[in-house]
Design a protein around this motif. Sequence first.
Motif, mmCIF file in Angstrom:
data_model
loop_
_atom_site.group_PDB
_atom_site.id
_atom_site.type_symbol
_atom_site.label_atom_id
_atom_site.label_comp_id
_atom_site.label_asym_id
_atom_site.label_seq_id
_atom_site.Cartn_x
_atom_site.Cartn_y
_atom_site.Cartn_z
ATOM 1 N N VAL A 103 0.953 -0.779 -0.202
ATOM 2 C CA VAL A 103 -0.372 -0.149 -0.199
ATOM 3 C C VAL A 103 0.678 0.990 -0.227
ATOM 4 C CG1 VAL A 103 -1.383 1.352 1.391
ATOM 5 C CG2 VAL A 103 -1.793 -1.180 0.836
ATOM 6 N N GLY A 138 2.977 1.822 -3.457
ATOM 7 C CA GLY A 138 1.843 1.343 -4.173
ATOM 8 C C GLY A 138 1.291 3.055 -4.275
ATOM 9 N N ALA A 162 -2.016 -1.719 -6.688
ATOM 10 C CA ALA A 162 -2.003 -1.313 -5.998
ATOM 11 C C ALA A 162 -1.828 0.760 -6.779
ATOM 12 C CB ALA A 162 -1.354 -1.008 -4.914
ATOM 13 N N LEU A 173 -7.890 -1.003 -0.150
ATOM 14 C CA LEU A 173 -5.922 -1.815 -0.785
ATOM 15 C C LEU A 173 -5.376 -2.707 0.462
ATOM 16 C CD1 LEU A 173 -4.399 0.491 -3.659
ATOM 17 C CD2 LEU A 173 -5.537 -2.043 -3.431
ATOM 18 N N ASN A 206 -5.087 -6.459 0.668
ATOM 19 C CA ASN A 206 -3.782 -7.553 0.239
ATOM 20 C C ASN A 206 -2.799 -8.143 1.286
ATOM 21 O OD1 ASN A 206 -1.884 -6.155 -2.393
ATOM 22 N ND2 ASN A 206 -2.485 -3.847 -1.278
#
Length: 295
Positions: free
Chosen positions: A81, A84, A170, A215, A219
């Motif tokens: 995250v 990303g 992401a 996200l 994830n």
Amino acid sequence: MWSINRFPIAWLLPALLPVAFITIYPIAHALWTSLHQVMILFPVEPFVGLDNYKRVVTSDYFLDALRNSLLFTAIAAPSVVILGVAIALFLQRRFFGSQVIRSIVLLPWVLPGAISAVLWVWVFHPSFGVLNGLLLNLGLIDESIPWLTSPKLALYAVVVAHVWTQIPFAVVLVMAALASINSEVLEAGEIDCRSPYKRFRHIVFPEIKAMVVVLLVYNALTAFTSYDLVYAMTGGGPGTATTLLSFQIWRESFSMYDFGAGSAVAFIVVLISAVLIIAITRALPSDLFAKEEAS
């Protein structure tokens, strides 16, 4: 008189029924299997209740696999995250070659897990790996580091490979969230707030925080159930250093041929995944999705 308007669900039944069948039936069959002694060498499948779950939880590998899975998730999910968001913010800027860089960033997304694993084995190989060769040439190390054969380093090497494969997804979602921000708000923020950090914290992040949370949850589940990279890179070794619960599902079912125990591990993974989702969502501020609900 019967009217389709009174029962709108009827429009969805042709699509919902096949989906429900191919979803509910395998889950129900896996649950049935977890409560029976199902071994490929024995045609008789006696009911054993929760014995499979008891055998799994009290086994030698369970605590190690659980610890590895939780550590893997705790490192991988936030890393995906954070990286990303950072890459998406960078790629939102217009500069020469930005389209080419965007294509390169998305490349790991299209590669199958097995191919990604082969690439990272080549990077981390202790004898002729790219990483060791680079570090040796730079004079940062005196001898090769056993990235994939050291119990202390193997899990982190697999985490790096996993993060690399998950970052593109992401980036795409965060870029979509950034594109939806009102340009007038961003322009006003650039005038009122000179610090990039403060501008991100007070203007950009509140607009994308819902996507960031989605996200993070996604994830966390992806990391906790990761299997293909572990199987291809380390096979769960050395020892139990990279043995995850998801990998143990395969080992019980297709290596030990104990499908009852394999199904029990699978449902334990589902239960822990549900706990992770609840824990993450409970830790969030209550007004997180207030803006989306108001709109």
